[in-house]
Design a protein around this motif. Structure first.
Motif: not given
Length: 666
Positions: A500-510, A608-614
């Motif tokens: 979950v952290i990896a997905v949130a990290f990838a989404a917010s960074q990209a 705008i930061q996607p999925l950071v809450a995750w």
């Protein structure tokens, strides 16, 4: 009185730890069991001294005793209560005091846990090692030493102080993030001490490292939570819209996390197959050494970081201690090299142990990349005096392939059997994880995700998540919900948290986006599909600061208050973001500039930061999984030979013929 109380407590802990070292050394060399028993009592004196010293410091902070230099430099009468308490670990000397307190608690826990083995020479050497570490840290705090927290103000006692750094007194996470990190950092002292004890006694096959695996897991869990809380603090406080910048001090906490994670995987190979002895010992020793190196980075002032303390004379002392630790452990491993050789070998690379070995190679490479990027500026400065920085592009470019490879192994390793896997077995066990990965990739594309690296990350995250869920489903089918308790399935919960952290990290960074808008009261603007309305500002005065708080409505809903605050003794205004947190994305607001005229326009930053809450949800999964893995689970007897497992069989059952060893093949 506070200075006398604190210095007395530090002196008591220092003398008790030194007495413990001497008593154990004499008892071990002369083989006197009564001395080994007596030495364990000193841990209580170390703890009492640490508690007295901490009580003296907290009393000084809470009563505004500005006769203490530490209080005069880092506290103020107007500092809110929570941050007065947290000021103890908000600066260098107080942070060492917290280190000493946590170390004393671990010393007591060691003695209580192994109270029936106090006469065992291996435990004696382990306790002696832990006492020696305590001597060093309490010695740093002795009167007149480089980190004396109870030094008195020379000259006139000030009526007030400047207070903590503004960034350390505007969010409650400051009260929880550092203690969690310290519980992790200091906790690695226990497995390190037992590794030294095993090497000194030469008893490398009695399962002591396996027995202390839970200590490593406990410290790893605290460190993981501390890192996540630190990222959350950075996100909520620093105002740049991110949570991880490959800051040198962030890296200092990440390095021992990487090596400890590698150990927690490879120790299972040691336990199952009697392999990786040298590697496991080296990982434990490296993890502790990296905590000391991280302490040097954080407290010497050699690195520029928002997280680091100011330059101080403590740096050479810590660096010397680091050198002593490294030379000692390298010498011990070299001394016992012949005994650390393993009779076993990996039968096939397509096996659980093969996957764990590959996993460890990747973690070691990851740690090397991070360490190189962190220390390279120091090496350049030492060589020619130039000051350079190694920034985020280096770390992103070098670590992204390693992270993707680790996600792949997270998917494959849990389904592999020990010794050797057949093609038919793999196809049976990987069908559902592969379907989950494909579905995750397709869903990502349908939702608009673009870019090779993030799409690969999302697909592999689905693959790894499917593998973890498969293991958990099999466990509950076999043993009900009780089957989720234990190392293997607790580890799968941890895997889900990391995924979950990896997905949130990838989404917010990209896919993170940033813009600034200039608005007058009542004016609105549409930013990345969100309607931002500025409704004016309030000027507020708090006990420790004054602030201009903009009132910003997001999408016609709640009103958020990004602010610019001014603190006494600090001329620069400090921004405080306000975040509209959502399941899919955060709208992160900052007040970039404002004037005292209520009708004048202000500049508002919108991230705008996607999925950071995750990220924070994933951290919760890691904490829960760690707790579950700490609890001994039920184990079934294998129903088929381990060399020929059946689909769905419990591959985590130890081989009946295999004695648990202290290491694994090197």
């Amino acid at each position: 009185m506070n200075a006398v109380l604190g210095q007395g407590g530090v002196l008591l802990s220092l003398l008790a730890a030194a007495a413990g070292v001497i008593t154990l050394a004499v008892g071990l060399v002369r083989r006197r069991p009564l001395l080994l028993d007596a030495a364990t009592r000193y841990v209580w004196l170390v703890l009492i001294g640490a508690l007295v010293a901490v009580a003296g410091m907290e009393r000084a902070l809470l009563t505004d005793d500005f006769s203490l230099k530490y209080v005069a430099d880092h506290s103020a009468r107007s500092t809110p209560l929570l941050f007065k308490i947290a000021t103890m670990w908000g600066a260098l000397e107080g942070s060492i005091l917290l280190w000493g307190l946590v170390l004393s608690l671990y010393l007591v826990a060691m003695v209580l846990r192994f109270r029936d083995r106090t006469r065992d020479p291996l435990f004696g050497w382990a306790l002696l090692t832990a006492f020696a570490v305590a001597v060093f840290f309490f010695g740093l705090m002795a009167r007149g030493a480089p980190a004396d927290p109870f030094a008195l103000v020379s000259g006139r006692i000030p009526a007030d102080g400047p207070g903590p750094n503004p960034l350390l007194q505007n969010h409650p996470l400051m009260a929880f993030h550092p203690p969690m990190l310290y519980l992790g950092y200091v906790g690695f002292t226990v497995p390190f001490a037992f590794a030294v004890g095993a090497l000194v006694t030469g008893r490398l096959g009695e399962g002591w490292l396996v027995e202390t695996r839970r200590w490593t897991l406990l410290a790893w869990g605290f460190l993981s939570i501390g890192i996540v809380l630190g990222a959350w603090w950075s996100y909520e406080v620093l105002g740049w819209g991110g949570f991880w910048a490959w800051d040198p001090v962030e890296n200092a906490s990440f390095l021992p996390w990487l090596t400890a994670t590698a150990y927690l995987h490879s120790v299972m190979v040691q336990e199952r197959r009697g392999m990786l002895r040298v590697w496991n010992l080296s990982l434990l020793l490296a993890t502790f050494s990296l905590t000391i190196l991280g302490t040097f980075f954080t407290r010497s002032g050699v690195l520029d970081s928002v997280h680091a303390f100011t330059r101080s004379p403590i740096g050479p002392w810590i660096l010397t201690f680091f050198a002593v630790v490294v030379l000692t452990v390298v010498g011990l491993i070299g001394w016992r090299g012949d005994q650390l050789r393993s009779p076993g070998s990996i039968d096939s690379p397509v096996s659980r142990e093969g996957a764990f070995l590959a996993n460890n190679v990747l973690f070691a490479a990851f740690a090397f990349v991070v360490l190189l990027g962190t220390v390279f500026p120091l090496l350049v400065e030492a060589a020619n005096g130039d000051r350079i920085t190694v920034g985020r592009p280096y770390f992103d470019r070098m670590t992204t392939p390693l992270g993707i490879a680790l996600l792949f192994l997270m998917a494959v390793a849990p389904v592999l059997p020990w010794r050797k896997a057949s093609g038919e077995l793999l196809s049976t066990r990987l069908v559902w994880p592969a379907a989950a990965g494909t579905a995750a990739l397709v869903l990502s594309v349908l939702l608009g995700a673009r870019g090779l690296a993030p799409l690969i990350a999302f697909g592999l995250a689905g693959f790894a998540g499917g593998s973890a869920v498969r293991q958990l489903v099999l466990a509950t089918r076999r043993q009900g919900w009780h089957g989720l308790i234990g190392r293997a399935n607790g580890g799968m919960i941890v895997h889900l948290g990391i995924i979950v952290i990896a997905v949130a990290f990838a989404a917010s960074q990209a896919y993170g986006k940033r813009a600034e808008v200039r608005l007058t009261p009542g004016q609105s603007a549409t930013v990345f599909g969100h309607r931002i309305t500025y409704e004016g500002f309030d000027s507020k005065t708090y006990p420790n600061r004054s602030a201009i708080e903009a009132k910003v409505r997001v999408d016609g809903g709640a009103t958020y208050r990004p602010a610019l605050s001014t603190y006494p003794f600090f001329t620069q205004a400090i921004g405080t973001p306000s975040v509209d947190t959502g399941v899919t994305e955060d709208v992160y607001l900052t007040l970039v500039s404002a004037s005292s005229d209520p009708k004048a326009p202000v500049v508002i930053g919108v991230n705008i930061q996607p999925l950071v809450a995750w990220l924070w949800i994933g951290g919760g999964f890691v904490a829960i999984g760690t707790l579950m893995a700490m609890v001994p689970g039920r184990r079934r007897r294998p129903t088929a030979p381990v060399s020929a497992p059946v689909p769905g069989a419990d591959d985590d059952v130890p081989e009946p013929r295999q004695a648990v060893s202290i290491g694994g093949g090197g």
